[in-house]
Design a protein around this motif. Structure first.
Motif, PDB file in Angstrom:
ATOM      1  N   GLY A 137       0.839  -1.242   0.037  1.00  0.00           N
ATOM      2  CA  GLY A 137       0.038   0.099   0.115  1.00  0.00           C
ATOM      3  C   GLY A 137       0.858   1.226  -0.073  1.00  0.00           C
ATOM      4  N   MET A 138       1.863   1.055   0.699  1.00  0.00           N
ATOM      5  CA  MET A 138       2.892   2.326   0.909  1.00  0.00           C
ATOM      6  C   MET A 138       3.699   2.467  -0.573  1.00  0.00           C
ATOM      7  SD  MET A 138       4.232   2.629   4.912  1.00  0.00           S
ATOM      8  CE  MET A 138       4.779   0.666   4.706  1.00  0.00           C
ATOM      9  N   GLY A 139       4.058   1.373  -1.036  1.00  0.00           N
ATOM     10  CA  GLY A 139       4.810   1.478  -2.231  1.00  0.00           C
ATOM     11  C   GLY A 139       3.927   1.987  -3.484  1.00  0.00           C
ATOM     12  N   ALA A 140       2.569   1.439  -3.491  1.00  0.00           N
ATOM     13  CA  ALA A 140       1.716   2.115  -4.524  1.00  0.00           C
ATOM     14  C   ALA A 140       1.357   3.479  -4.374  1.00  0.00           C
ATOM     15  CB  ALA A 140       0.428   1.391  -4.513  1.00  0.00           C
ATOM     16  N   THR A 141       1.028   3.781  -3.054  1.00  0.00           N
ATOM     17  CA  THR A 141       0.730   5.170  -3.017  1.00  0.00           C
ATOM     18  C   THR A 141       2.123   6.453  -3.332  1.00  0.00           C
ATOM     19  OG1 THR A 141       0.891   4.882  -0.715  1.00  0.00           O
ATOM     20  CG2 THR A 141      -1.382   5.102  -1.690  1.00  0.00           C
ATOM     21  N   CYS A 142       3.184   5.720  -2.732  1.00  0.00           N
ATOM     22  CA  CYS A 142       4.471   6.670  -2.819  1.00  0.00           C
ATOM     23  C   CYS A 142       4.638   6.884  -4.395  1.00  0.00           C
ATOM     24  CB  CYS A 142       5.508   6.134  -2.123  1.00  0.00           C
ATOM     25  SG  CYS A 142       5.687   6.391  -0.583  1.00  0.00           S
ATOM     26  N   PHE A 143       4.648   5.649  -5.140  1.00  0.00           N
ATOM     27  CA  PHE A 143       5.137   5.574  -6.516  1.00  0.00           C
ATOM     28  C   PHE A 143       4.143   6.594  -7.232  1.00  0.00           C
ATOM     29  CE2 PHE A 143       5.462   4.291 -10.809  1.00  0.00           C
ATOM     30  CZ  PHE A 143       7.009   4.084 -10.830  1.00  0.00           C
ATOM     31  N   PHE A 144       2.712   6.212  -7.416  1.00  0.00           N
ATOM     32  CA  PHE A 144       1.826   6.929  -8.332  1.00  0.00           C
ATOM     33  C   PHE A 144       1.442   8.338  -7.831  1.00  0.00           C
ATOM     34  CE2 PHE A 144       1.348   2.047  -9.022  1.00  0.00           C
ATOM     35  CZ  PHE A 144       1.291   2.295 -10.315  1.00  0.00           C
ATOM     36  N   LEU A 145       1.407   8.602  -6.534  1.00  0.00           N
ATOM     37  CA  LEU A 145       1.118   9.950  -6.141  1.00  0.00           C
ATOM     38  C   LEU A 145       2.412  10.853  -6.448  1.00  0.00           C
ATOM     39  CD1 LEU A 145      -0.838   9.404  -2.886  1.00  0.00           C
ATOM     40  CD2 LEU A 145      -1.834  10.012  -5.130  1.00  0.00           C
ATOM     41  N   SER A 146       3.916  10.352  -6.073  1.00  0.00           N
ATOM     42  CA  SER A 146       4.793  10.985  -6.595  1.00  0.00           C
ATOM     43  C   SER A 146       5.121  11.269  -8.086  1.00  0.00           C
ATOM     44  CB  SER A 146       6.132  10.571  -6.071  1.00  0.00           C
ATOM     45  OG  SER A 146       6.166  10.552  -4.429  1.00  0.00           O
ATOM     46  N   LEU A 147       4.690  10.342  -8.962  1.00  0.00           N
ATOM     47  CA  LEU A 147       4.594  10.437 -10.374  1.00  0.00           C
ATOM     48  C   LEU A 147       3.622  11.254 -10.599  1.00  0.00           C
ATOM     49  CD1 LEU A 147       5.992   9.341 -12.686  1.00  0.00           C
ATOM     50  CD2 LEU A 147       4.298   7.417 -12.670  1.00  0.00           C
ATOM     51  N   TRP A 148       2.343  11.285 -10.214  1.00  0.00           N
ATOM     52  CA  TRP A 148       1.353  12.100 -10.701  1.00  0.00           C
ATOM     53  C   TRP A 148       1.520  13.658 -10.347  1.00  0.00           C
ATOM     54  CZ3 TRP A 148      -2.495  11.623 -14.159  1.00  0.00           C
ATOM     55  CH2 TRP A 148      -3.607  12.702 -14.093  1.00  0.00           C
ATOM     56  N   PHE A 149       1.970  13.898  -9.285  1.00  0.00           N
ATOM     57  CA  PHE A 149       2.092  15.531  -8.823  1.00  0.00           C
ATOM     58  C   PHE A 149       3.386  15.727  -8.741  1.00  0.00           C
ATOM     59  CE2 PHE A 149      -1.511  13.992  -6.495  1.00  0.00           C
ATOM     60  CZ  PHE A 149      -2.596  14.881  -6.745  1.00  0.00           C
ATOM     61  N   ARG A 150       4.559  14.933  -9.533  1.00  0.00           N
ATOM     62  CA  ARG A 150       5.833  15.543  -9.618  1.00  0.00           C
ATOM     63  C   ARG A 150       6.388  16.050  -8.214  1.00  0.00           C
ATOM     64  NH1 ARG A 150       5.633  12.293 -13.629  1.00  0.00           N
ATOM     65  NH2 ARG A 150       6.691  12.922 -15.563  1.00  0.00           N
ATOM     66  N   ALA A 151       5.899  15.365  -7.115  1.00  0.00           N
ATOM     67  CA  ALA A 151       6.725  15.903  -5.891  1.00  0.00           C
ATOM     68  C   ALA A 151       6.693  14.772  -4.991  1.00  0.00           C
ATOM     69  CB  ALA A 151       5.633  16.795  -5.303  1.00  0.00           C
ATOM     70  N   PRO A 152       7.749  14.929  -4.104  1.00  0.00           N
ATOM     71  CA  PRO A 152       7.948  13.720  -3.220  1.00  0.00           C
ATOM     72  C   PRO A 152       7.115  13.358  -2.280  1.00  0.00           C
ATOM     73  CG  PRO A 152       9.425  15.405  -2.495  1.00  0.00           C
ATOM     74  CD  PRO A 152       8.841  15.889  -3.567  1.00  0.00           C
ATOM     75  N   VAL A 153       5.869  12.642  -2.740  1.00  0.00           N
ATOM     76  CA  VAL A 153       4.868  12.336  -1.688  1.00  0.00           C
ATOM     77  C   VAL A 153       5.275  11.002  -1.157  1.00  0.00           C
ATOM     78  CG1 VAL A 153       2.605  11.821  -1.664  1.00  0.00           C
ATOM     79  CG2 VAL A 153       3.369  13.521  -3.372  1.00  0.00           C
ATOM     80  N   ILE A 154       5.411  10.984   0.129  1.00  0.00           N
ATOM     81  CA  ILE A 154       5.771   9.943   0.967  1.00  0.00           C
ATOM     82  C   ILE A 154       4.602   9.563   1.786  1.00  0.00           C
ATOM     83  CG2 ILE A 154       7.678   8.815   2.442  1.00  0.00           C
ATOM     84  CD1 ILE A 154       8.677   9.726  -0.252  1.00  0.00           C
ATOM     85  N   THR A 155       4.360   8.338   1.656  1.00  0.00           N
ATOM     86  CA  THR A 155       3.078   7.821   2.720  1.00  0.00           C
ATOM     87  C   THR A 155       3.773   6.778   3.849  1.00  0.00           C
ATOM     88  OG1 THR A 155       2.701   6.057   1.152  1.00  0.00           O
ATOM     89  CG2 THR A 155       1.133   8.150   0.883  1.00  0.00           C
ATOM     90  N   ALA A 156       3.093   6.458   4.682  1.00  0.00           N
ATOM     91  CA  ALA A 156       3.358   5.570   5.660  1.00  0.00           C
ATOM     92  C   ALA A 156       2.330   5.113   6.387  1.00  0.00           C
ATOM     93  CB  ALA A 156       4.267   6.290   6.882  1.00  0.00           C
ATOM     94  N   TRP A 157       2.650   3.910   7.354  1.00  0.00           N
ATOM     95  CA  TRP A 157       1.499   3.344   8.000  1.00  0.00           C
ATOM     96  C   TRP A 157       1.472   4.364   9.383  1.00  0.00           C
ATOM     97  CZ3 TRP A 157       5.496  -0.912   7.957  1.00  0.00           C
ATOM     98  CH2 TRP A 157       6.247  -1.080   9.084  1.00  0.00           C
ATOM     99  N   SER A 158       0.491   4.343  10.072  1.00  0.00           N
ATOM    100  CA  SER A 158       0.102   5.160  11.167  1.00  0.00           C
ATOM    101  C   SER A 158       0.771   4.417  12.245  1.00  0.00           C
ATOM    102  CB  SER A 158      -1.334   5.585  11.411  1.00  0.00           C
ATOM    103  OG  SER A 158      -1.517   6.178  12.469  1.00  0.00           O
ATOM    104  N   THR A 159       1.934   4.904  12.587  1.00  0.00           N
ATOM    105  CA  THR A 159       2.498   4.532  13.873  1.00  0.00           C
ATOM    106  C   THR A 159       1.884   4.814  15.284  1.00  0.00           C
ATOM    107  OG1 THR A 159       4.916   4.711  12.956  1.00  0.00           O
ATOM    108  CG2 THR A 159       4.799   4.423  15.251  1.00  0.00           C
ATOM    109  N   PRO A 160       1.208   6.116  15.471  1.00  0.00           N
ATOM    110  CA  PRO A 160       0.507   6.404  16.589  1.00  0.00           C
ATOM    111  C   PRO A 160      -0.687   5.477  16.573  1.00  0.00           C
ATOM    112  CG  PRO A 160       1.212   8.281  15.503  1.00  0.00           C
ATOM    113  CD  PRO A 160       1.573   7.346  14.698  1.00  0.00           C
TER     114      PRO A 160
END
Length: 393
Positions: free
Chosen positions: A55-78
């Motif tokens: 899930g993090m891999g897909a969102t990081c890759f495709f959102l960063s590619l679409w918006f041309r910005a380093p969009v980094i996602t993560a699981w919610s540690t809290p």
């Protein structure tokens, strides 16, 4: 494709790798605790790690590619910490229902556009002060780790200072290599060959709907994810000059959570700590080319998810002091930049200082994280000070 090739840089690739390394190694134990509290067996825990990684891999890759910005996602540690202490005696199917419910709330927040509008009202000094407060503990962790292993951490810190003078873009990679070599030399019994390399299996469980669990756990899971993860995550992007619309990002993390919840993907959100590594100047001098770090992180997260137990075993080989020191050193530049942005303006300095102190304090009112309250206190101070200035002398 040609644009990606021309924008590629090794430093951005390294930034993505370090982000994934720190993201997994720093909190995967908490995810294990949450899964065990939910009643997951060994195979189901592997499914959690796979679902989260993919899930993090897909969102990081495709959102960063679409918006041309380093969009980094993560699981919610809290969120994982909340689950580890709050699930009680509900069934595993009820837990899956909680995950889906929290994902639906996140999706609705993104679609409404409310979160984006609120964040645009937050002045940059306040957002920078809050982010500096969130990251501050990671800077302190360098020296906490040094108390436990003075040789390893001191060597990593010296390596960073030297590398910043010679090849600043690759300073974090040099620190990572220094730490790995030092650990291998210090512990001759370390056997990397004993780590199993295998692909895990996904385990699908249909949800049940327990109203008490949805309200008592689902809403707090949504709140802590939004306040302690998404707010700092947006602040990271804004402080580095990225005006990427927030609503689509929040919406897609919600959609990802809904889809992957039956497999163990309990909550996805914008990252703050790891995003700061990928959005900083150390990643690349040109902000327009830092999206490559997001693509890199997406690929490494996807590989980590597929590897499942193998990745967890690999991360467990290295000492916690090395991981803590690596995270803190990688964020030194970001902490300094945000402190500067927070305090440079005389008009907003006092409000920014209050924001910073409240965030660092870790106070939690009503179960809502200090990052949120830091912004609230700072905004109140700013409002009062502005009202006072406008009064006639």
């Amino acid at each position: 494709m040609f644009k990606i090739i021309s924008d590629f840089s090794f430093s951005a690739l390294v930034a993505g790798f370090v982000a994934v390394l720190i993201g997994f190694a720093s909190s995967v134990a908490i995810v294990f605790q949450a899964a065990q509290a939910a009643g997951a067996d060994a195979n189901t825990i592997v499914s959690w790690i796979m679902a989260l990684g993919l899930g993090m891999g897909a969102t990081c890759f495709f959102l960063s590619l679409w918006f041309r910005a380093p969009v980094i996602t993560a699981w919610s540690t809290p969120g994982a910490a909340l689950l580890a202490t709050s699930l009680g005696a509900i069934s595993y199917a009820d837990v899956i229902g909680v995950f889906i419910f929290a994902g639906v709330l996140t999706l609705l927040t993104g679609l409404s556009g409310l979160f984006d509008r609120v964040m645009r009202l937050v002045p940059l000094p306040i957002a920078s002060a809050m982010l500096a407060g969130v990251l501050f503990q990671f800077g302190l962790s360098i020296f906490d780790a040094m108390m436990s292993d003075v040789f390893l951490v001191s060597l990593m810190l010296i390596a960073y200072l030297m590398a910043k003078r010679v090849f600043p873009r690759y300073a974090v990679l040099f620190v990572l290599l220094t730490g790995v070599v030092c650990v291998l030399v210090e512990d001759s019994s370390l056997d990397l060959g004993a780590i199993p390399f295998e692909v895990g299996a996904l385990v699908w469980v249909w949800p049940d709907w327990n109203m008490g669990a949805l309200l008592g756990i689902g809403i707090p899971l949504y709140i802590v994810t939004m306040t302690s993860q998404n707010i700092p995550g947006v602040a990271v992007m804004r402080s580095n000059g990225y005006q990427t619309p927030v609503s689509p990002l929040i919406s897609w993390t919600g959609v990802t959570g809904i889809i992957l919840a039956p497999l163990g993907g309990f909550a996805f959100n914008l990252a703050a700590i790891t995003a700061a590594i990928c959005a900083s100047e150390e990643c690349h001098k040109d902000p327009k080319r830092r999206y490559i770090a997001g693509l890199s992180a997406g690929c490494f997260y996807g590989l980590a998810g597929l590897a499942g137990t193998s990745v967890v075993a690999l991360f467990s080989v290295f000492p916690a002091t090395m991981v803590a020191a690596l995270a803190g050193i990688a964020l030194l530049g970001t902490i300094g930049m945000n402190l500067k942005n927070a305090m440079v303006d005389d008009v907003n300095r006092e409000a920014a200082l209050v924001t910073f102190l409240v965030t660092v304090s870790g106070v939690s009112f009503g179960g809502i994280a200090s990052a949120f309250w830091g912004i609230v206190f700072g905004a109140v101070c700013l409002l009062i000070s502005n009202t006072k200035r406008k009064q006639p002398v």
